[in-house]
Design an enzyme around this catalytic site. Structure first.
Site, PDB file in Angstrom:
ATOM      1  N   ARG A  50     -55.462 -11.463   4.085  1.00  0.00           N
ATOM      2  CA  ARG A  50     -56.088 -12.805   4.944  1.00  0.00           C
ATOM      3  C   ARG A  50     -57.435 -12.335   5.221  1.00  0.00           C
ATOM      4  O   ARG A  50     -58.157 -13.319   5.654  1.00  0.00           O
ATOM      5  CB  ARG A  50     -55.315 -12.852   5.909  1.00  0.00           C
ATOM      6  CG  ARG A  50     -55.225 -11.956   7.143  1.00  0.00           C
ATOM      7  CD  ARG A  50     -54.259 -12.489   8.445  1.00  0.00           C
ATOM      8  NE  ARG A  50     -53.945 -11.420   9.309  1.00  0.00           N
ATOM      9  CZ  ARG A  50     -53.325 -11.763  10.372  1.00  0.00           C
ATOM     10  NH1 ARG A  50     -53.038 -13.064  10.692  1.00  0.00           N
ATOM     11  NH2 ARG A  50     -52.872 -10.751  11.303  1.00  0.00           N
ATOM     12  N   ASP A 215     -44.275 -13.768  14.614  1.00  0.00           N
ATOM     13  CA  ASP A 215     -45.436 -14.422  14.395  1.00  0.00           C
ATOM     14  C   ASP A 215     -45.770 -15.165  12.997  1.00  0.00           C
ATOM     15  O   ASP A 215     -45.603 -14.054  12.285  1.00  0.00           O
ATOM     16  CB  ASP A 215     -46.532 -13.718  15.115  1.00  0.00           C
ATOM     17  CG  ASP A 215     -47.983 -14.395  14.954  1.00  0.00           C
ATOM     18  OD1 ASP A 215     -47.855 -15.870  14.906  1.00  0.00           O
ATOM     19  OD2 ASP A 215     -48.986 -13.953  15.044  1.00  0.00           O
ATOM     20  N   ASP A 291     -55.845 -19.091  24.349  1.00  0.00           N
ATOM     21  CA  ASP A 291     -56.501 -17.780  24.050  1.00  0.00           C
ATOM     22  C   ASP A 291     -57.727 -17.908  25.205  1.00  0.00           C
ATOM     23  O   ASP A 291     -58.561 -18.831  25.014  1.00  0.00           O
ATOM     24  CB  ASP A 291     -57.150 -17.440  22.763  1.00  0.00           C
ATOM     25  CG  ASP A 291     -57.904 -15.922  22.675  1.00  0.00           C
ATOM     26  OD1 ASP A 291     -57.393 -15.341  21.972  1.00  0.00           O
ATOM     27  OD2 ASP A 291     -58.839 -15.991  23.675  1.00  0.00           O
ATOM     28  N   GLU A 340     -49.440 -10.267  26.377  1.00  0.00           N
ATOM     29  CA  GLU A 340     -49.754  -9.763  24.854  1.00  0.00           C
ATOM     30  C   GLU A 340     -50.760  -8.807  24.664  1.00  0.00           C
ATOM     31  O   GLU A 340     -51.948  -9.007  24.808  1.00  0.00           O
ATOM     32  CB  GLU A 340     -49.997 -11.079  23.762  1.00  0.00           C
ATOM     33  CG  GLU A 340     -50.076 -10.341  22.401  1.00  0.00           C
ATOM     34  CD  GLU A 340     -50.015 -11.705  21.414  1.00  0.00           C
ATOM     35  OE1 GLU A 340     -50.767 -12.697  21.734  1.00  0.00           O
ATOM     36  OE2 GLU A 340     -50.077 -11.396  20.097  1.00  0.00           O
TER      37      GLU A 340
HETATM   38 MG   LIG Z   1     -50.126 -15.197  17.604  1.00  0.00          MG
END
Ligand SMILES: [Mg+2]
Length: 390
Positions: A50, A215, A291, A340
């Site tokens: 990616r 995820d 985020d 996280e």
């Molecule tokens: Mg994520």
């Protein structure tokens, strides 16, 4: 009244650490070789890696200085476009405004961005500015930001690890771990088998008493997400995350209806409170993951948290424990039960050696308590910031 005297954004190294790691790695990090399913997996030349299609832009630093000389520092992503939005539009219009007025300034920024949209790249610019303003406010008041926003709400933050070096996560003492899913629809039945094999092996490795999440990084369609979830049901996932393209809000509603028993988490690619208000009203997800460096900074995430709290939805910031900004949020916000921590570094290297800022906390034994130094407790001087520039 203390006002804003200058706003300056610039490119910084994206591998900022509190120091050069001294401990040698035992093996390369999982990300060096692992295939991760992505929205581009349907294009064979981008399927295996990616990084091959993601933008190679530096991180962004934003320095806000007040009329008394106090300064605050925020960081975000995506290089020149975000730097231009700060330096050529939002920043100059904030000069002369009251430096502590974070609500007013956030409202001004999102409204000024409305002709081109406050989401997407503008969200990164607004975030960098907002985080710098909160750092500045904390320094002016001599308080850690978590205290200014009503914390602490918990004795420590429980931290989960993200990444596919699961054995290393267990050695570090994390009690919850999240895998990046290797395959999506482009890999067909063999990919379904490989996904199930990875999740099954991971559950066998960690045992029944560790939480496990998956995820899916925007790689699926509804049909594939349902099919994979049914295959994985025996492994008792805590949640599946980011199954769909984030703007496909009707798809999220369809997936929610077709997977009533599976917890769904999403939101790292939603940027404005309005998206979360819609998702809360329609219960599109069970966990919101904005985020703090993308979704309008601390002010944006506090608004999202208020929306989520009214709907009974927990907020667990995307990669929140990788920055001091997310740490302060999670320590203060009652409806944020976990943080996280994304592990992109190699097994064997202690987390304390790979911090974004020297003053911030690193997880230990799956827990973390943020710094109580004023602002976000970055632990850097203006000279240190100058040295980050590229
Ligand atoms: Mg994520």
């Amino acid at each position: 009244m203390i006002t804003i005297s200058s706003v300056q954004a610039f490119a910084i190294r994206s591998d900022l650490t509190g120091g050069t790691p001294v401990t040698p790695p035992r093996r390369p990090a999982w990300g060096a070789s692992a295939e991760v399913a992505s929205p581009m997996s349907r294009y064979p030349r981008f399927k295996l890696d990616r990084a091959a299609w993601r933008p190679k832009m530096p991180a962004v630093g934003c320095l806000v200085t007040a009329s008394d000389g106090t300064w605050g520092f925020g960081v975000s992503r995506y290089g020149a476009p975000v730097i231009d939005l700060v330096n050529q539009h939002l920043g100059p219009l904030l000069v002369g405004e009251p430096a502590m007025a974070t609500e007013r300034l956030w409202d001004m920024m999102t409204r000024m961005a409305s002709p081109y949209g406050a989401a997407g790249l503008a969200g990164y610019a607004i975030s960098a500015l907002d985080l710098a303003l909160w750092d500045l406010k904390g320094k002016l008041l001599g308080q850690p930001v978590w205290s200014l926003i009503g914390g602490p709400s918990r004795p420590h933050i429980d931290v989960y690890a993200t990444g596919n070096d699961t054995d290393w996560h267990m050695e570090l003492g994390f009690r919850a771990t999240k895998l990046a899913c290797p395959h999506g629809p482009a890999s067909g039945l063999a990919g379904l088998d490989a996904n199930e094999d990875l999740v099954g092996r991971t559950r066998a490795l960690i045992g029944p008493d560790i939480e496990l999440m998956l995820d899916c990084w925007m790689a699926f369609d509804v049909e594939y997400a349902v099919r994979l979830a049914e295959r994985l049901r025996p492994y008792r996932l805590r949640w599946m995350e980011d199954c769909l393209i984030p703007d496909d809000l009707d798809g999220h509603a369809t997936l929610r209806a077709r997977l009533p028993w599976m917890a769904l988490a999403t939101g790292e690619h939603w940027y404005v409170p309005q998206n979360f208000a819609h998702a809360a009203a329609h219960r599109l997800a069970d966990i919101f993951q904005p985020d703090i460096g993308w979704a309008g900074g601390l002010t944006g995430c506090l608004r999202i948290a208020a929306i989520a709290d009214a709907a009974g939805i927990p907020v667990m910031l995307h990669a929140g424990m990788n920055t001091p900004y997310g740490q302060h949020f999670a320590y203060a916000v009652p409806g944020s039960p976990w943080g996280e921590y994304f592990l992109g570094t190699a097994p064997g290297v202690p987390l304390d050696e790979v911090k974004l800022f020297p003053g911030m906390a690193a997880p230990a034994d799956g827990r973390l308590i943020p710094s109580d130094a004023p602002g976000f407790g970055l632990g850097v001087s203006l000279d240190d910031i100058a040295a980050m520039r590229v």
